[in-house]
Write an enzyme that holds these catalytic residues in place. Structure first.
Site, PDB file in Angstrom:
ATOM      1  N   GLY A  15       0.754  -1.217  -0.084  1.00 13.73           N
ATOM      2  CA  GLY A  15       0.001   0.039   0.022  1.00 13.73           C
ATOM      3  C   GLY A  15       0.837   1.281   0.053  1.00 13.73           C
ATOM      4  O   GLY A  15       1.968   1.199   0.672  1.00 13.73           O
ATOM      5  N   ARG A  76       1.166  -5.243  -5.859  1.00 14.45           N
ATOM      6  CA  ARG A  76       1.200  -6.504  -5.094  1.00 14.45           C
ATOM      7  C   ARG A  76       1.562  -7.606  -6.082  1.00 14.45           C
ATOM      8  O   ARG A  76       1.068  -7.359  -7.103  1.00 14.45           O
ATOM      9  CB  ARG A  76      -0.215  -6.521  -4.378  1.00 14.45           C
ATOM     10  CG  ARG A  76      -0.291  -5.680  -3.308  1.00 14.45           C
ATOM     11  CD  ARG A  76      -1.167  -6.039  -2.130  1.00 14.45           C
ATOM     12  NE  ARG A  76      -1.025  -5.112  -0.894  1.00 14.45           N
ATOM     13  CZ  ARG A  76      -1.777  -3.848  -0.698  1.00 14.45           C
ATOM     14  NH1 ARG A  76      -2.726  -3.638  -1.473  1.00 14.45           N
ATOM     15  NH2 ARG A  76      -1.484  -3.466   0.383  1.00 14.45           N
ATOM     16  N   ASP A 107       4.716  -4.666   6.361  1.00 17.97           N
ATOM     17  CA  ASP A 107       5.139  -5.887   6.782  1.00 17.97           C
ATOM     18  C   ASP A 107       5.165  -6.947   5.480  1.00 17.97           C
ATOM     19  O   ASP A 107       6.151  -7.958   5.753  1.00 17.97           O
ATOM     20  CB  ASP A 107       4.616  -6.237   8.203  1.00 17.97           C
ATOM     21  CG  ASP A 107       3.108  -6.584   8.084  1.00 17.97           C
ATOM     22  OD1 ASP A 107       2.594  -6.106   6.836  1.00 17.97           O
ATOM     23  OD2 ASP A 107       2.348  -6.856   8.884  1.00 17.97           O
ATOM     24  N   THR A 130       3.406   2.984   5.830  1.00 11.83           N
ATOM     25  CA  THR A 130       2.299   2.905   5.912  1.00 11.83           C
ATOM     26  C   THR A 130       1.558   3.929   6.799  1.00 11.83           C
ATOM     27  O   THR A 130       2.204   4.352   7.592  1.00 11.83           O
ATOM     28  CB  THR A 130       1.991   1.398   6.352  1.00 11.83           C
ATOM     29  OG1 THR A 130       0.514   1.376   6.976  1.00 11.83           O
ATOM     30  CG2 THR A 130       2.899   1.000   7.627  1.00 11.83           C
ATOM     31  N   ASP A 132      -0.796   3.190   8.468  1.00  3.01           N
ATOM     32  CA  ASP A 132      -1.562   2.755   9.882  1.00  3.01           C
ATOM     33  C   ASP A 132      -0.669   2.643  10.865  1.00  3.01           C
ATOM     34  O   ASP A 132      -1.267   2.461  12.224  1.00  3.01           O
ATOM     35  CB  ASP A 132      -1.791   1.247   9.544  1.00  3.01           C
ATOM     36  CG  ASP A 132      -2.778   0.902   8.481  1.00  3.01           C
ATOM     37  OD1 ASP A 132      -3.561   1.830   8.100  1.00  3.01           O
ATOM     38  OD2 ASP A 132      -2.680   0.160   7.576  1.00  3.01           O
ATOM     39  N   ASP A 134       1.361   0.501  12.177  1.00  5.66           N
ATOM     40  CA  ASP A 134       1.529  -0.868  12.839  1.00  5.66           C
ATOM     41  C   ASP A 134       2.587  -1.894  12.778  1.00  5.66           C
ATOM     42  O   ASP A 134       2.489  -2.731  12.563  1.00  5.66           O
ATOM     43  CB  ASP A 134      -0.068  -1.367  12.165  1.00  5.66           C
ATOM     44  CG  ASP A 134       0.186  -1.797  10.597  1.00  5.66           C
ATOM     45  OD1 ASP A 134       1.085  -1.190   9.996  1.00  5.66           O
ATOM     46  OD2 ASP A 134      -0.461  -2.419  10.158  1.00  5.66           O
ATOM     47  N   ARG A 176      -6.319  -0.604   9.468  1.00  6.25           N
ATOM     48  CA  ARG A 176      -6.350  -2.094   9.560  1.00  6.25           C
ATOM     49  C   ARG A 176      -6.888  -2.717  10.819  1.00  6.25           C
ATOM     50  O   ARG A 176      -7.643  -2.260  11.306  1.00  6.25           O
ATOM     51  CB  ARG A 176      -5.092  -2.515   9.260  1.00  6.25           C
ATOM     52  CG  ARG A 176      -4.756  -2.285   7.544  1.00  6.25           C
ATOM     53  CD  ARG A 176      -3.952  -3.447   7.040  1.00  6.25           C
ATOM     54  NE  ARG A 176      -2.473  -3.212   7.496  1.00  6.25           N
ATOM     55  CZ  ARG A 176      -1.688  -3.965   7.205  1.00  6.25           C
ATOM     56  NH1 ARG A 176      -1.745  -4.899   6.127  1.00  6.25           N
ATOM     57  NH2 ARG A 176      -0.358  -3.964   7.612  1.00  6.25           N
TER      58      ARG A 176
HETATM   59  P1  ADP Z   1       2.585  -4.226   2.720  1.00  6.21           P
HETATM   60  O1  ADP Z   1       4.012  -4.472   2.284  1.00  6.21           O
HETATM   61  O2  ADP Z   1       1.939  -2.882   2.448  1.00  6.21           O
HETATM   62  O3  ADP Z   1       2.153  -5.016   3.983  1.00  6.21           O
HETATM   63  P2  ADP Z   1       1.610  -6.671   1.287  1.00  6.21           P
HETATM   64  O4  ADP Z   1       1.288  -7.496   2.357  1.00  6.21           O
HETATM   65  O5  ADP Z   1       0.486  -6.672  -0.161  1.00  6.21           O
HETATM   66  O6  ADP Z   1       1.612  -5.161   1.492  1.00  6.21           O
HETATM   67  O7  ADP Z   1       2.875  -7.237   0.361  1.00  6.21           O
HETATM   68  C1  ADP Z   1       3.317  -6.536  -0.587  1.00  6.21           C
HETATM   69  C2  ADP Z   1       4.116  -7.615  -1.567  1.00  6.21           C
HETATM   70  O8  ADP Z   1       5.176  -8.186  -0.429  1.00  6.21           O
HETATM   71  C3  ADP Z   1       3.229  -8.660  -1.795  1.00  6.21           C
HETATM   72  O9  ADP Z   1       2.556  -8.594  -3.077  1.00  6.21           O
HETATM   73  C4  ADP Z   1       4.343  -9.954  -2.195  1.00  6.21           C
HETATM   74  O10 ADP Z   1       5.015  -9.604  -3.449  1.00  6.21           O
HETATM   75  C5  ADP Z   1       5.591  -9.605  -1.224  1.00  6.21           C
HETATM   76  N1  ADP Z   1       5.228 -10.472  -0.116  1.00  6.21           N
HETATM   77  C6  ADP Z   1       4.352 -10.438   1.002  1.00  6.21           C
HETATM   78  N2  ADP Z   1       4.502 -11.454   1.905  1.00  6.21           N
HETATM   79  C7  ADP Z   1       5.257 -12.617   1.217  1.00  6.21           C
HETATM   80  C8  ADP Z   1       5.788 -13.640   1.607  1.00  6.21           C
HETATM   81  N3  ADP Z   1       5.134 -14.476   2.610  1.00  6.21           N
HETATM   82  N4  ADP Z   1       6.691 -14.209   0.827  1.00  6.21           N
HETATM   83  C9  ADP Z   1       7.237 -13.337  -0.555  1.00  6.21           C
HETATM   84  N5  ADP Z   1       6.754 -12.273  -0.741  1.00  6.21           N
HETATM   85  C10 ADP Z   1       5.724 -11.626  -0.002  1.00  6.21           C
END
Ligand code: ADP
Length: 328
Positions: A15, A76, A107, A130, A132, A134, A176
């Protein structure tokens, strides 16, 4: 010690949040200052897998410190969750001569970076972006302060209508699973009640408080509701519930939504982003890896990325007490 890192990649992932551009600018300019090449990676891990790269120099980041969103775009990317996808990303980075990267995100993005670091022994540093707030290991994430200002400004405007019509407004804010935006913006905007997931006050307490508020002579009321609130009712159901049990109130709902994620970053977020970008590049050049840059007591700190992912932020109990006293 002469660093083995000659080229650093930078990207935004997950995000978006205000301050990401200021962080990109800082990473790019710090690289230029240190005599290291810098490459922008577009669309997060998606662009990494596809080799969507662009060399960046100090002038490529002119006039972006004041802009919300991210000039490098964000995405994503499910293929990065697979070993095959990450291998492809590694091959692309090596083909471009990138020796390390700075990831600006949340995260999920950090989890991807940590796994990538473990699989390929590739140096990575994270900057928390972010709204949030968090993420464990930092008192402030990039975008949080801006989002608070956006919410306070919006609630100030809603209050004008609320008091003109003697209305009660439920204003839903983002966050969130945590109530940092709701609590801080609620205190800042002078809300009568703040509903956050960390403190489930229960619906009886809400009714009691609104009743008292009316009896004490308040003509309008604002209740801030965190999106992750655990009353078991969404903001529209809350409206119906209160109207049913307290017909004295004329209730309206406002869901602030994505406006909270956009807009020019506040001065605090710009300064924090500038500081974090410098720290991230310096840390990589000092041979550090798999860490997240954070701020605590106004000093920059580094937290192992696995701890930043697993840890939970705590709600500010002192601020909860302040909010309770302010609603007297
Ligand atoms: P944020 O970073 O805002 O928490 P996301 O949770 O959507 O956003 O994660 C962003 C991107 O990070 C995902 O689309 C994916 O490409 C990568 N990612 C997230 N979790 C994993 C994971 N367990 N293993 C590998 N890549 C991951």
């Amino acid at each position: 010690m002469v660093s083995e890192i000659k080229k650093i990649g930078v990207f935004t992932s997950g995000g978006d949040s205000p301050g990401m551009n200021a962080a990109i600018r800082s990473v790019v300019r710090t690289c230029a200052f240190m005599g290291v090449d810098c490459v922008g990676i577009y669309r997060g891990y998606e662009g990494m897998i596809e080799g969507d790269f662009k060399p960046m120099d100090a002038r490529s980041v002119n006039n972006i410190i004041n802009k919300g969103g991210t000039i490098l775009k964000s995405a994503r990317c499910n293929p990065f969750r697979t070993k095959e996808g990450r291998k492809r990303a590694y091959e692309q980075l090596r083909a471009e001569g990138i020796d390390a990267f700075v990831v600006i995100g949340g995260d999920g993005s950090f989890t991807g970076a940590m796994i990538f670091n473990q699989e390929f022994d590739f140096p990575v540093i994270g900057i928390p972006g972010t709204i949030d707030n968090d993420i464990f290991g930092t008192t402030f994430t990039l975008g949080f302060d801006t989002a608070l200002n956006t919410v306070v400004e919006a609630v100030d405007k809603i209050r004008d209508t609320a008091s003109s019509h003697n209305r009660l407004f439920f204003v839903e804010v983002m966050g969130r699973d945590v109530g940092h935006i709701a609590l801080n913006a609620g205190v800042g905007a002078g809300a009568e009640e703040i509903l956050i997931p960390e403190e489930n006050l229960g619906l009886d307490r809400l009714l009691e408080s609104l009743k008292r508020s009316k009896e004490s002579g308040k003509s309008s009321s604002i209740v801030i509701v965190a999106e992750g609130d655990k009353t078991g009712k969404n903001v529209f159901e809350l409206k119906e519930y209160v109207e049913e049990h307290l017909p004295i109130y004329d209730v309206r709902v406002s869901v602030l939504g994505h406006m909270q994620r956009g807009g020019p970053p506040s001065c605090y977020d710009r300064v924090l982003a500038s500081r974090m970008g410098v720290k991230a590049v310096e840390s990589l050049l000092e041979g550090k890896t798999s860490l997240m840059v954070g701020v605590q007591d106004n000093r920059l700190i580094l937290t192992p990325i696995n701890k930043a992912i697993k840890g939970h932020t705590k709600i500010d109990k002192e601020l909860i007490r302040v909010s309770e006293i302010m609603t007297t």
